[in-house]
Scaffold this motif. Structure first.
Motif, PDB file in Angstrom:
ATOM      1  N   ASN A   1       0.834  -1.201   0.000  1.00 33.64           N
ATOM      2  CA  ASN A   1       0.000   0.000   0.000  1.00 33.64           C
ATOM      3  C   ASN A   1       0.873   1.258   0.000  1.00 33.64           C
ATOM      4  OD1 ASN A   1      -2.842   1.089   0.333  1.00 33.64           O
ATOM      5  ND2 ASN A   1      -1.875   2.020   2.138  1.00 33.64           N
ATOM      6  N   THR A   2       1.950   1.220   0.789  1.00 35.96           N
ATOM      7  CA  THR A   2       2.841   2.378   0.887  1.00 35.96           C
ATOM      8  C   THR A   2       3.587   2.615  -0.423  1.00 35.96           C
ATOM      9  OG1 THR A   2       3.135   1.907   3.253  1.00 35.96           O
ATOM     10  CG2 THR A   2       4.710   3.407   2.215  1.00 35.96           C
TER      11      THR A   2
ATOM     12  N   PHE B   1       1.410   4.221  -2.935  1.00 34.33           N
ATOM     13  CA  PHE B   1       1.294   5.642  -2.582  1.00 34.33           C
ATOM     14  C   PHE B   1       2.501   6.433  -3.066  1.00 34.33           C
ATOM     15  CE2 PHE B   1       1.959   8.675   1.161  1.00 34.33           C
ATOM     16  CZ  PHE B   1       1.111   9.644   0.668  1.00 34.33           C
TER      17      PHE B   1
ATOM     18  N   ALA C   1      -3.970   4.451  -3.265  1.00 33.11           N
ATOM     19  CA  ALA C   1      -3.607   3.798  -2.007  1.00 33.11           C
ATOM     20  C   ALA C   1      -4.642   4.167  -0.955  1.00 33.11           C
ATOM     21  CB  ALA C   1      -2.210   4.216  -1.559  1.00 33.11           C
TER      22      ALA C   1
ATOM     23  N   LYS D   1       5.869  12.591   0.312  1.00 35.64           N
ATOM     24  CA  LYS D   1       4.668  11.854   0.659  1.00 35.64           C
ATOM     25  C   LYS D   1       4.640  11.663   2.175  1.00 35.64           C
ATOM     26  CE  LYS D   1       3.405  10.795  -3.671  1.00 35.64           C
ATOM     27  NZ  LYS D   1       2.108  11.094  -4.285  1.00 35.64           N
TER      28      LYS D   1
ATOM     29  N   GLU E   1      -3.503  14.916  -1.539  1.00 34.87           N
ATOM     30  CA  GLU E   1      -3.058  13.757  -2.315  1.00 34.87           C
ATOM     31  C   GLU E   1      -1.713  13.221  -1.843  1.00 34.87           C
ATOM     32  OE1 GLU E   1      -3.068  14.634  -6.432  1.00 34.87           O
ATOM     33  OE2 GLU E   1      -5.253  14.896  -6.572  1.00 34.87           O
TER      34      GLU E   1
ATOM     35  N   LEU F   1      -1.461  10.058   3.583  1.00 39.98           N
ATOM     36  CA  LEU F   1      -2.322   8.958   3.993  1.00 39.98           C
ATOM     37  C   LEU F   1      -2.360   8.919   5.511  1.00 39.98           C
ATOM     38  CD1 LEU F   1      -1.344   5.884   1.746  1.00 39.98           C
ATOM     39  CD2 LEU F   1      -3.412   7.276   1.586  1.00 39.98           C
TER      40      LEU F   1
END
Length: 411
Positions: free
Chosen positions: A200-201, A204, A210, A265, A298, A301
């Motif tokens: 998942n990371t 992203f 993600a 991110k 965006e 997370l």
């Protein structure tokens, strides 16, 4: 005051874009030395400069210290480049001029300053610094400003380029100077769960869809350690983690405003998450995850850990209350966890998996010759401490390794 010291002092005073470095300890001490007007202020500033360089490990590298301060400086140029906005030619030119001045200041030798110092100062055997080399990003040929502009676009600026872990405290983002060093190699077992979080990371980081992630399950199973290890594995690819205490969730809009325009991110990490029915932050997190006006940007997370699948503490009296639409209330209490797109369950290991984790840790620590004895003692250690878990296994191996290194029996 004449000669090289005067020229350097004037150039340092004329910094524009990178004037912020004058607030840093070493550049500030150098500035005072260059402008010292009498013997006492000159000698005091000399000692302060050399002491500051030694404290930071730069006694032989004044250039490296000054250029590092510039590299991580937050200013109009670095912030504009980091946000991906167009840098004006005038700003780029001013930044380039400042960077050339900073390199010249770094090349200023102790003897250059002494030659233009108070009479007799050169007979005091003052400690001298070395010029050294600039940071890697400012070495070689070509435009200094263009090189740093590219660096800021790829790595961010200021503390986000210098640090990887942060915490939201007192309504502001603060760097964690010494983050947890746990790596993925240190974590044993739970390969399937950990792979889900990693995949998942990575999605992203490369710009693919993600999900917000909830890691839930029994205590000591490595939920928080998984997030920390992922950061240490992928921070070189632009990943940063900001830990946000649950009680600060009302500040979420302010936090996202600060990071939305940055090129990195971010994982916003909420550890040990659970709520009571009277907890106002419950509604705040629901809005953050889905439906609030302050949308998650965006480049962010949310990763949360919890010992509870449904996050909201619920009692039998809650279910037996006098509310007319009792079913709606129960569904409300279960809905928050459903708003995490990815839920990963970490359950306590059985005896076989627990001993396998012990063995893997023992091999990693160089205790292969003691595996049979460790198997016998590990289960007793877990029983005395209330149950098996990866945390329990690591604590047992820490204790065993200490005894082995001291030459003591394991029993």
């Amino acid at each position: 005051m004449n000669g090289k010291r005067r020229e350097a002092a004037m150039k340092m005073a004329s910094l524009s874009i990178y004037k912020g470095i004058l607030n840093r300890t070493v550049p500030q001490a150098l500035y005072r030395l260059l402008w010292a007007e009498n013997e006492e202020s000159f000698l005091r500033a000399w000692g302060e400069l050399f002491a500051a360089l030694c404290e930071r490990g730069y006694s032989d590298n004044l250039t490296g210290c000054l250029t590092e301060a510039a590299l991580f400086d937050e200013n109009a140029f670095s912030l504009t480049a980091a946000a991906g906005r167009e840098v004006s030619p005038a700003m780029r030119g001013a930044a380039g001029r400042d960077l050339r001045v900073i390199l010249e200041l770094g090349a200023l030798s102790a003897q250059d300053v002494l030659d233009d110092g108070p009479q007799g100062a050169d007979s005091l055997s003052l400690p001298v610094w070395g010029a050294g080399e600039p940071v890697e990003q400012l070495r070689g040929e070509g435009s200094l400003a263009e090189r740093l502009e590219r660096y800021y676009r790829e790595n961010g600026c200021g503390m986000y380029a210098r640090y990887r872990a942060f915490i939201w405290r007192d309504h502001a983002i603060h760097p964690v100077v010494h983050p947890d060093p746990t790596t993925l190699r240190d974590l044993k077992g739970y390969e399937i769960q950990r792979r889900m979080a990693i995949d998942n990371t990575v999605s992203f980081l490369v710009g693919l869809p993600a999900n917000n992630c909830l890691l839930y399950g029994d205590r000591g199973t490595g939920k928080s350690s998984t997030v920390k290890a992922i950061l240490n594995e992928y921070y070189t690819r632009g990943l940063r983690v900001i830990e946000m205490p649950k009680e600060s969730l009302m500040d979420f809009p302010r936090l996202v405003d600060e990071i939305a325009a940055l090129p990195m991110k971010f994982i916003i990490f909420i550890d040990d998450l659970s709520f009571s029915n009277q907890d106002d932050t419950y509604a705040a997190l629901k809005a953050v995850l889905e439906g609030g006006l302050a949308a998650r940007p965006e480049n962010a997370l949310i990763y949360a850990t919890s010992n509870r699948r449904h996050l909201l503490r619920e009692t039998f009296s809650d279910r037996e209350g006098d509310e007319v639409h009792k079913g709606d209330t129960i569904q409300e209490s279960l809905s928050l966890a459903d708003r995490f797109g990815l839920s990963i369950h970490f359950s306590s290991p059985d005896k076989w998996r627990y001993l396998e984790i012990v063995r893997q840790l023992a091999v990693q620590r160089g205790l292969e010759d003691h595996l049979e004895e460790l198997d016998l003692l590990a289960e007793r250690w877990a029983t005395e401490r209330g149950g098996r878990s990866p945390r329990c296994a690591r604590q047992f191996i820490d204790d065993a390794e200490s005894k082995v290194r001291r030459g003591e029996p394991l029993r």
